[in-house]
Every structure is written in C-alpha cells, then in structure tokens.
Motif scaffolding. Sequence first.
Motif, PDB file in Angstrom:
ATOM      1  N   ALA A  36       0.822  -1.209   0.000  1.00  9.14           N
ATOM      2  CA  ALA A  36       0.000   0.000   0.000  1.00  9.14           C
ATOM      3  C   ALA A  36       0.859   1.262   0.000  1.00  9.14           C
ATOM      4  O   ALA A  36       0.521   2.260  -0.642  1.00  9.14           O
ATOM      5  N   THR A  37       1.982   1.233   0.709  1.00  7.01           N
ATOM      6  CA  THR A  37       2.860   2.395   0.769  1.00  7.01           C
ATOM      7  C   THR A  37       3.625   2.574  -0.538  1.00  7.01           C
ATOM      8  O   THR A  37       3.726   3.695  -1.060  1.00  7.01           O
ATOM      9  N   LEU A  38       4.173   1.484  -1.078  1.00  9.84           N
ATOM     10  CA  LEU A  38       4.998   1.579  -2.284  1.00  9.84           C
ATOM     11  C   LEU A  38       4.176   1.949  -3.514  1.00  9.84           C
ATOM     12  O   LEU A  38       4.623   2.741  -4.350  1.00  9.84           O
ATOM     13  N   CYS A  39       2.996   1.379  -3.633  1.00  6.33           N
ATOM     14  CA  CYS A  39       2.192   1.576  -4.846  1.00  6.33           C
ATOM     15  C   CYS A  39       1.063   2.595  -4.673  1.00  6.33           C
ATOM     16  O   CYS A  39       0.315   2.847  -5.627  1.00  6.33           O
ATOM     17  N   ASP A  40       0.922   3.165  -3.469  1.00  5.67           N
ATOM     18  CA  ASP A  40      -0.105   4.186  -3.209  1.00  5.67           C
ATOM     19  C   ASP A  40      -1.497   3.668  -3.583  1.00  5.67           C
ATOM     20  O   ASP A  40      -2.209   4.263  -4.398  1.00  5.67           O
ATOM     21  N   VAL A  46      -9.616  -8.973   5.085  1.00  3.87           N
ATOM     22  CA  VAL A  46     -10.468  -9.587   6.089  1.00  3.87           C
ATOM     23  C   VAL A  46     -10.058 -11.053   6.226  1.00  3.87           C
ATOM     24  O   VAL A  46      -9.932 -11.774   5.237  1.00  3.87           O
ATOM     25  N   ILE A  47      -9.808 -11.459   7.446  1.00  6.22           N
ATOM     26  CA  ILE A  47      -9.428 -12.842   7.744  1.00  6.22           C
ATOM     27  C   ILE A  47     -10.421 -13.363   8.769  1.00  6.22           C
ATOM     28  O   ILE A  47     -10.508 -12.843   9.895  1.00  6.22           O
ATOM     29  N   PRO A  59      -6.863  -2.222   7.481  1.00 11.29           N
ATOM     30  CA  PRO A  59      -5.984  -1.782   8.573  1.00 11.29           C
ATOM     31  C   PRO A  59      -6.705  -1.569   9.906  1.00 11.29           C
ATOM     32  O   PRO A  59      -6.088  -1.635  10.967  1.00 11.29           O
ATOM     33  N   SER A  60      -8.018  -1.326   9.837  1.00 11.31           N
ATOM     34  CA  SER A  60      -8.842  -1.218  11.045  1.00 11.31           C
ATOM     35  C   SER A  60     -10.289  -1.423  10.610  1.00 11.31           C
ATOM     36  O   SER A  60     -10.622  -1.279   9.423  1.00 11.31           O
ATOM     37  N   PRO A  61     -11.181  -1.778  11.535  1.00 10.24           N
ATOM     38  CA  PRO A  61     -12.588  -1.974  11.126  1.00 10.24           C
ATOM     39  C   PRO A  61     -13.190  -0.741  10.448  1.00 10.24           C
ATOM     40  O   PRO A  61     -13.913  -0.870   9.447  1.00 10.24           O
ATOM     41  N   ASP A  63     -11.562   1.796   8.799  1.00 13.21           N
ATOM     42  CA  ASP A  63     -10.942   2.009   7.485  1.00 13.21           C
ATOM     43  C   ASP A  63     -11.377   0.925   6.484  1.00 13.21           C
ATOM     44  O   ASP A  63     -11.594   1.222   5.300  1.00 13.21           O
ATOM     45  N   PHE A  64     -11.505  -0.279   6.970  1.00 11.05           N
ATOM     46  CA  PHE A  64     -11.924  -1.360   6.076  1.00 11.05           C
ATOM     47  C   PHE A  64     -13.345  -1.106   5.575  1.00 11.05           C
ATOM     48  O   PHE A  64     -13.648  -1.280   4.381  1.00 11.05           O
ATOM     49  N   GLU A  65     -14.226  -0.692   6.473  1.00 12.51           N
ATOM     50  CA  GLU A  65     -15.624  -0.414   6.075  1.00 12.51           C
ATOM     51  C   GLU A  65     -15.674   0.735   5.075  1.00 12.51           C
ATOM     52  O   GLU A  65     -16.442   0.689   4.099  1.00 12.51           O
ATOM     53  N   ALA A  66     -14.866   1.770   5.265  1.00 15.89           N
ATOM     54  CA  ALA A  66     -14.870   2.910   4.354  1.00 15.89           C
ATOM     55  C   ALA A  66     -14.351   2.502   2.976  1.00 15.89           C
ATOM     56  O   ALA A  66     -14.918   2.905   1.947  1.00 15.89           O
ATOM     57  N   ARG A  67     -13.321   1.717   2.939  1.00 15.61           N
ATOM     58  CA  ARG A  67     -12.773   1.275   1.646  1.00 15.61           C
ATOM     59  C   ARG A  67     -13.727   0.330   0.935  1.00 15.61           C
ATOM     60  O   ARG A  67     -13.862   0.374  -0.300  1.00 15.61           O
ATOM     61  N   LEU A  68     -14.400  -0.530   1.691  1.00 12.17           N
ATOM     62  CA  LEU A  68     -15.360  -1.435   1.068  1.00 12.17           C
ATOM     63  C   LEU A  68     -16.545  -0.656   0.503  1.00 12.17           C
ATOM     64  O   LEU A  68     -17.025  -0.967  -0.600  1.00 12.17           O
ATOM     65  N   LYS A  69     -17.008   0.372   1.219  1.00 12.70           N
ATOM     66  CA  LYS A  69     -18.121   1.187   0.730  1.00 12.70           C
ATOM     67  C   LYS A  69     -17.723   1.931  -0.548  1.00 12.70           C
ATOM     68  O   LYS A  69     -18.506   2.058  -1.489  1.00 12.70           O
ATOM     69  N   LYS A  70     -16.470   2.427  -0.589  1.00 12.62           N
ATOM     70  CA  LYS A  70     -15.999   3.112  -1.780  1.00 12.62           C
ATOM     71  C   LYS A  70     -15.968   2.173  -2.986  1.00 12.62           C
ATOM     72  O   LYS A  70     -16.283   2.562  -4.112  1.00 12.62           O
ATOM     73  N   LEU A  71     -15.593   0.921  -2.741  1.00  8.91           N
ATOM     74  CA  LEU A  71     -15.565  -0.056  -3.831  1.00  8.91           C
ATOM     75  C   LEU A  71     -16.977  -0.370  -4.316  1.00  8.91           C
ATOM     76  O   LEU A  71     -17.218  -0.462  -5.528  1.00  8.91           O
TER      77      LEU A  71
END
Length: 229
Positions: A36-40, A46-47, A59-61, A63-71
Amino acid sequence: MARIKMKRVKIANETKRKSVLRKRTDGLLKKTSDLATLCDVEIGVVIHTPKESNATLWPSPHDFEARLKKLLDFPEIEREKKLVIHEKYMEKNVEDETENLRKFERKNDSREYKHLINELIEGKIINELDLNQLNVLCSIGPEELEELVRREEELNEQEEHHVPLAPTVKSNVEPDQTIVAAPSSPRTLARQMDNLRTDPWFSEIMSGIQFDTGFPVGSTKNNVFPPNS
C-alpha cells in the motif's frame, strides 16, 4: 537458513495450525502495508476463522468499512473488470500445476527412452520390455526421429554454404624435372671460402686431418687454401 516448504494441505494439529495462522497473518499484513505504501493503493484485508465469531479487519474496522463502501459505490461492470474470483484463481493454479506435471513426465519419459535404446543396442531383446516401456518407445520415438532428421538437414545446409578453401597453386616444375639450385658466382664462392679459412673452429678441425700424400695440412705442398695474393 531457508524456510521449509510446506505442503498445501490442512494442518491436522490444531495447535500447530493456529501457530502457523498467526505467523502467516503477521507476514501477510506486513507485506500488505508495504504494498500500500509503495504503490499508493488502498487495500482492505479480512481474515475470518469459521469457528470464531470475530474477524480480522485490516488496517482497522473503520478504514476497512470505508474502503469497502468506496468499492461498492462503483458500477458493477467496473468492479468486475479487476475482480479476482477465487474459483478462477484456483483454476489457473490447477492448470499451471498440470502443465508442470506434464513437462516433468515428458522429461522422465525422454530419459527412460534413452536408457531403453542403450539397452537394445547392447543386445537386449525387445520382447523382454514390458507394456510401459513399449509405450515410452512409441511415444518418444517419433519425436526423436524428427529431431535427427532436422539435425541432418541443418548439417547438410552447413555443408552447402561452407566456403571452399583457396585452390592449391600448381608448380611450374614438371613431376620428373629435378630442381637444381642456381650456382653461386665466383666472387660469392671465394667470400665463403675466406670465411671458412678464418673460422677458428674450422681451422682446428682441419689441422688434425692427414691427406693421402702424407703431408700435414699446414704444409706448403699440400695447403688446402692457397695464400691470398
């Protein structure tokens, strides 16, 4: 020390299975953070363990929810363009492993074919071969024959394009003609004789020779080299 490669099967021991899961999870999340850092890029992981109610969200519940909603806000057609389906991923792995297995079997058949050919050359009877060995000869034989034909054609082409050596220069001397060295001039011959007469080694050798007349070499009547005028 290199890591021992583990087989892709479920670990029977539950304690060892949890230990491997914890170690591999830490390694996975570390590599994910680096990617994530190298490729921005924004990555969510989720495991979930079937027997546990909680799941690991990276990275956290929040942040994960926000990224999933954006997708999910993207149209479905756009999401499916880069969506990796697990079934297709496993099919690709199976195809790769099958191809590797086929290459490995082909390599073993080629070695077995060469071994059988050597045994037949040494005098082994073909009736002594079993069905598997006969199948190897029938499957590899045509390919080996084609390879020999191709190699023969290459050698023939190399001989056709080979540059011939320079023609041998013929001598003007006839086979029966004897080559006689050109006689030296009197001046040259006299110079050579003078050089021999003044040579200490030649004079020492000649001083010990007695001629048929009985006179020593250095006498006046039997002097080999006349005195210089």
